[in-house]
Write a protein that holds these residues in place. Sequence first.
Motif, PDB file in Angstrom:
ATOM      1  N   LEU A  24      82.254  15.017  95.284  1.00 17.06           N
ATOM      2  CA  LEU A  24      83.417  14.131  95.319  1.00 17.06           C
ATOM      3  C   LEU A  24      84.387  14.638  94.271  1.00 17.06           C
ATOM      4  O   LEU A  24      83.983  15.006  93.164  1.00 17.06           O
ATOM      5  CB  LEU A  24      83.027  12.692  94.990  1.00 17.06           C
ATOM      6  N   ALA A  25      85.672  14.662  94.617  1.00 15.65           N
ATOM      7  CA  ALA A  25      86.659  15.179  93.679  1.00 15.65           C
ATOM      8  C   ALA A  25      87.918  14.334  93.747  1.00 15.65           C
ATOM      9  O   ALA A  25      88.231  13.742  94.782  1.00 15.65           O
ATOM     10  CB  ALA A  25      86.984  16.638  94.013  1.00 15.65           C
ATOM     11  N   GLY A  26      88.630  14.292  92.642  1.00 10.83           N
ATOM     12  CA  GLY A  26      89.896  13.580  92.601  1.00 10.83           C
ATOM     13  C   GLY A  26      90.820  14.205  91.581  1.00 10.83           C
ATOM     14  O   GLY A  26      90.370  14.853  90.635  1.00 10.83           O
ATOM     15  N   ARG A  27      92.131  14.032  91.806  1.00 12.58           N
ATOM     16  CA  ARG A  27      93.148  14.535  90.885  1.00 12.58           C
ATOM     17  C   ARG A  27      94.214  13.479  90.698  1.00 12.58           C
ATOM     18  O   ARG A  27      94.508  12.719  91.617  1.00 12.58           O
ATOM     19  CB  ARG A  27      93.830  15.775  91.458  1.00 12.58           C
ATOM     20  N   MET A  28      94.769  13.447  89.513  1.00  8.25           N
ATOM     21  CA  MET A  28      95.882  12.534  89.275  1.00  8.25           C
ATOM     22  C   MET A  28      96.772  13.086  88.167  1.00  8.25           C
ATOM     23  O   MET A  28      96.319  13.809  87.291  1.00  8.25           O
ATOM     24  CB  MET A  28      95.385  11.142  88.908  1.00  8.25           C
ATOM     25  N   ASP A  29      98.058  12.752  88.253  1.00  9.75           N
ATOM     26  CA  ASP A  29      98.999  13.091  87.185  1.00  9.75           C
ATOM     27  C   ASP A  29      98.868  12.034  86.102  1.00  9.75           C
ATOM     28  O   ASP A  29      99.194  10.871  86.324  1.00  9.75           O
ATOM     29  CB  ASP A  29     100.425  13.154  87.710  1.00  9.75           C
ATOM     30  N   VAL A  30      98.349  12.435  84.936  1.00  8.85           N
ATOM     31  CA  VAL A  30      98.162  11.520  83.826  1.00  8.85           C
ATOM     32  C   VAL A  30      99.515  11.157  83.214  1.00  8.85           C
ATOM     33  O   VAL A  30      99.808   9.995  82.939  1.00  8.85           O
ATOM     34  CB  VAL A  30      97.227  12.137  82.765  1.00  8.85           C
ATOM     35  N   ILE A  31     100.320  12.168  82.979  1.00 12.80           N
ATOM     36  CA  ILE A  31     101.715  12.030  82.563  1.00 12.80           C
ATOM     37  C   ILE A  31     102.484  13.054  83.389  1.00 12.80           C
ATOM     38  O   ILE A  31     101.875  13.887  84.065  1.00 12.80           O
ATOM     39  CB  ILE A  31     101.896  12.240  81.035  1.00 12.80           C
ATOM     40  N   PRO A  32     103.824  13.025  83.378  1.00 14.70           N
ATOM     41  CA  PRO A  32     104.568  13.919  84.280  1.00 14.70           C
ATOM     42  C   PRO A  32     104.209  15.408  84.201  1.00 14.70           C
ATOM     43  O   PRO A  32     104.325  16.110  85.188  1.00 14.70           O
ATOM     44  CB  PRO A  32     106.023  13.679  83.877  1.00 14.70           C
ATOM     45  N   PHE A  33     103.728  15.904  83.065  1.00 13.80           N
ATOM     46  CA  PHE A  33     103.478  17.339  82.940  1.00 13.80           C
ATOM     47  C   PHE A  33     101.991  17.696  82.890  1.00 13.80           C
ATOM     48  O   PHE A  33     101.652  18.848  82.694  1.00 13.80           O
ATOM     49  CB  PHE A  33     104.179  17.892  81.694  1.00 13.80           C
ATOM     50  N   VAL A  34     101.108  16.721  83.037  1.00 16.47           N
ATOM     51  CA  VAL A  34      99.668  16.967  82.938  1.00 16.47           C
ATOM     52  C   VAL A  34      98.942  16.389  84.148  1.00 16.47           C
ATOM     53  O   VAL A  34      99.120  15.212  84.479  1.00 16.47           O
ATOM     54  CB  VAL A  34      99.072  16.347  81.645  1.00 16.47           C
ATOM     55  N   THR A  35      98.136  17.225  84.801  1.00 15.36           N
ATOM     56  CA  THR A  35      97.294  16.792  85.919  1.00 15.36           C
ATOM     57  C   THR A  35      95.846  16.907  85.491  1.00 15.36           C
ATOM     58  O   THR A  35      95.432  17.916  84.907  1.00 15.36           O
ATOM     59  CB  THR A  35      97.534  17.662  87.168  1.00 15.36           C
ATOM     60  N   LEU A  36      95.069  15.879  85.768  1.00 15.78           N
ATOM     61  CA  LEU A  36      93.644  15.824  85.452  1.00 15.78           C
ATOM     62  C   LEU A  36      92.866  15.841  86.760  1.00 15.78           C
ATOM     63  O   LEU A  36      93.203  15.122  87.700  1.00 15.78           O
ATOM     64  CB  LEU A  36      93.327  14.541  84.677  1.00 15.78           C
ATOM     65  N   GLY A  37      91.833  16.662  86.817  1.00  9.66           N
ATOM     66  CA  GLY A  37      90.955  16.700  87.986  1.00  9.66           C
ATOM     67  C   GLY A  37      89.520  16.464  87.553  1.00  9.66           C
ATOM     68  O   GLY A  37      89.084  16.985  86.530  1.00  9.66           O
ATOM     69  N   LEU A  38      88.806  15.663  88.308  1.00 12.40           N
ATOM     70  CA  LEU A  38      87.392  15.398  88.053  1.00 12.40           C
ATOM     71  C   LEU A  38      86.601  15.667  89.325  1.00 12.40           C
ATOM     72  O   LEU A  38      87.085  15.411  90.428  1.00 12.40           O
ATOM     73  CB  LEU A  38      87.175  13.946  87.617  1.00 12.40           C
ATOM     74  N   GLU A  39      85.389  16.184  89.142  1.00 14.06           N
ATOM     75  CA  GLU A  39      84.517  16.467  90.278  1.00 14.06           C
ATOM     76  C   GLU A  39      83.079  16.207  89.862  1.00 14.06           C
ATOM     77  O   GLU A  39      82.692  16.507  88.737  1.00 14.06           O
ATOM     78  CB  GLU A  39      84.681  17.920  90.705  1.00 14.06           C
ATOM     79  N   ALA A  40      82.307  15.640  90.767  1.00 10.74           N
ATOM     80  CA  ALA A  40      80.877  15.436  90.541  1.00 10.74           C
ATOM     81  C   ALA A  40      80.165  15.686  91.853  1.00 10.74           C
ATOM     82  O   ALA A  40      80.660  15.319  92.924  1.00 10.74           O
ATOM     83  CB  ALA A  40      80.595  14.025  90.040  1.00 10.74           C
ATOM     84  N   GLY A  41      79.010  16.325  91.772  1.00  5.98           N
ATOM     85  CA  GLY A  41      78.294  16.621  93.001  1.00  5.98           C
ATOM     86  C   GLY A  41      76.896  17.130  92.756  1.00  5.98           C
ATOM     87  O   GLY A  41      76.367  17.069  91.637  1.00  5.98           O
ATOM     88  N   GLN A  42      76.316  17.652  93.810  1.00  3.84           N
ATOM     89  CA  GLN A  42      74.944  18.150  93.794  1.00  3.84           C
ATOM     90  C   GLN A  42      74.902  19.500  94.491  1.00  3.84           C
ATOM     91  O   GLN A  42      75.522  19.682  95.535  1.00  3.84           O
ATOM     92  CB  GLN A  42      74.041  17.157  94.538  1.00  3.84           C
ATOM     93  N   GLU A  43      74.178  20.462  93.908  1.00  7.04           N
ATOM     94  CA  GLU A  43      73.937  21.757  94.542  1.00  7.04           C
ATOM     95  C   GLU A  43      72.443  21.972  94.648  1.00  7.04           C
ATOM     96  O   GLU A  43      71.691  21.600  93.747  1.00  7.04           O
ATOM     97  CB  GLU A  43      74.542  22.901  93.729  1.00  7.04           C
ATOM     98  N   GLN A  68      95.658  20.728  83.999  1.00  4.12           N
ATOM     99  CA  GLN A  68      96.798  21.613  84.195  1.00  4.12           C
ATOM    100  C   GLN A  68      97.963  21.050  83.385  1.00  4.12           C
ATOM    101  O   GLN A  68      98.323  19.879  83.526  1.00  4.12           O
ATOM    102  CB  GLN A  68      97.194  21.685  85.663  1.00  4.12           C
ATOM    103  N   TYR A  69      98.525  21.887  82.518  1.00  5.28           N
ATOM    104  CA  TYR A  69      99.697  21.514  81.729  1.00  5.28           C
ATOM    105  C   TYR A  69     100.861  22.373  82.191  1.00  5.28           C
ATOM    106  O   TYR A  69     100.790  23.606  82.141  1.00  5.28           O
ATOM    107  CB  TYR A  69      99.433  21.718  80.233  1.00  5.28           C
ATOM    108  N   ARG A  70     101.934  21.717  82.663  1.00  6.65           N
ATOM    109  CA  ARG A  70     103.101  22.429  83.164  1.00  6.65           C
ATOM    110  C   ARG A  70     104.184  22.449  82.089  1.00  6.65           C
ATOM    111  O   ARG A  70     104.738  21.393  81.737  1.00  6.65           O
ATOM    112  CB  ARG A  70     103.600  21.753  84.442  1.00  6.65           C
ATOM    113  N   LEU A  71     104.475  23.642  81.574  1.00  7.67           N
ATOM    114  CA  LEU A  71     105.516  23.787  80.559  1.00  7.67           C
ATOM    115  C   LEU A  71     106.894  23.583  81.183  1.00  7.67           C
ATOM    116  O   LEU A  71     107.805  23.075  80.538  1.00  7.67           O
ATOM    117  CB  LEU A  71     105.438  25.164  79.910  1.00  7.67           C
ATOM    118  N   ASP A  72     107.057  24.050  82.419  1.00  8.99           N
ATOM    119  CA  ASP A  72     108.249  23.854  83.233  1.00  8.99           C
ATOM    120  C   ASP A  72     107.798  24.049  84.679  1.00  8.99           C
ATOM    121  O   ASP A  72     106.612  24.279  84.915  1.00  8.99           O
ATOM    122  CB  ASP A  72     109.390  24.803  82.808  1.00  8.99           C
ATOM    123  N   PRO A  73     108.688  23.960  85.674  1.00  9.30           N
ATOM    124  CA  PRO A  73     108.224  24.061  87.068  1.00  9.30           C
ATOM    125  C   PRO A  73     107.524  25.380  87.428  1.00  9.30           C
ATOM    126  O   PRO A  73     106.740  25.423  88.375  1.00  9.30           O
ATOM    127  CB  PRO A  73     109.506  23.892  87.884  1.00  9.30           C
TER     128      PRO A  73
END
Length: 187
Positions: A24-43, A68-73
């Motif tokens: 299972l995975a998810g991503r969200m923009d924490v603030i306008p220039f930072v995206t956080l992704g989390l993943e958990a699973g089984q192999e 992910q930190y975006r300094l500019d586009p």
Amino acid sequence: SGLSYVHQGSDDAHYRCDGYRVFLAGRMDVIPFVTLGLEAGQERYDGDGDNDEPPEDAQAGVYQLALQYRLDPDRRLDARLRYYDFDAGSNDAALRLQYTFPRAGWWLRPGIGREQRTDSLLALRETQDTDTGDTIGGARTNTAFLELGTARERFDFSVRPYLGVVTSAGADDTPAQPSASSNAATR
């Protein structure tokens, strides 16, 4: 979320295995220039039963944090930390850190990485040698790379030369073969 399946055939029982990964995975923009992704699973990976040496299987929970930190586009810094909780191992972290910036219609991505090797069950996880009792296995590739790429109309193209070393418990470090991998993709 996803499901992937791996089949690795070989004439040598040491290298044959099948495996799957559920996550299972998810991503969200924490603030306008930072995206956080989390993943958990089984192999889980299983040998074919013909191999009389350990390990016979490899199973782990997998947890990943990506930032992910975006300094500019056009310029960004990407970081990923992945942890495998194999029952017998201490060599279970993988990471990637890279910086992306444009140059005259191309992009450059210098970075470093530490990735899990999937050549065999022994490469996937550490285990005890049945003869000596020493810890062996758990191979990881440690690399420095510079990816160069471009997007032209309907195609993306990139090339990534790298240098590195493969480390494993109970073995001398082995230089990773310098090479260039290229990817071409259609949009």
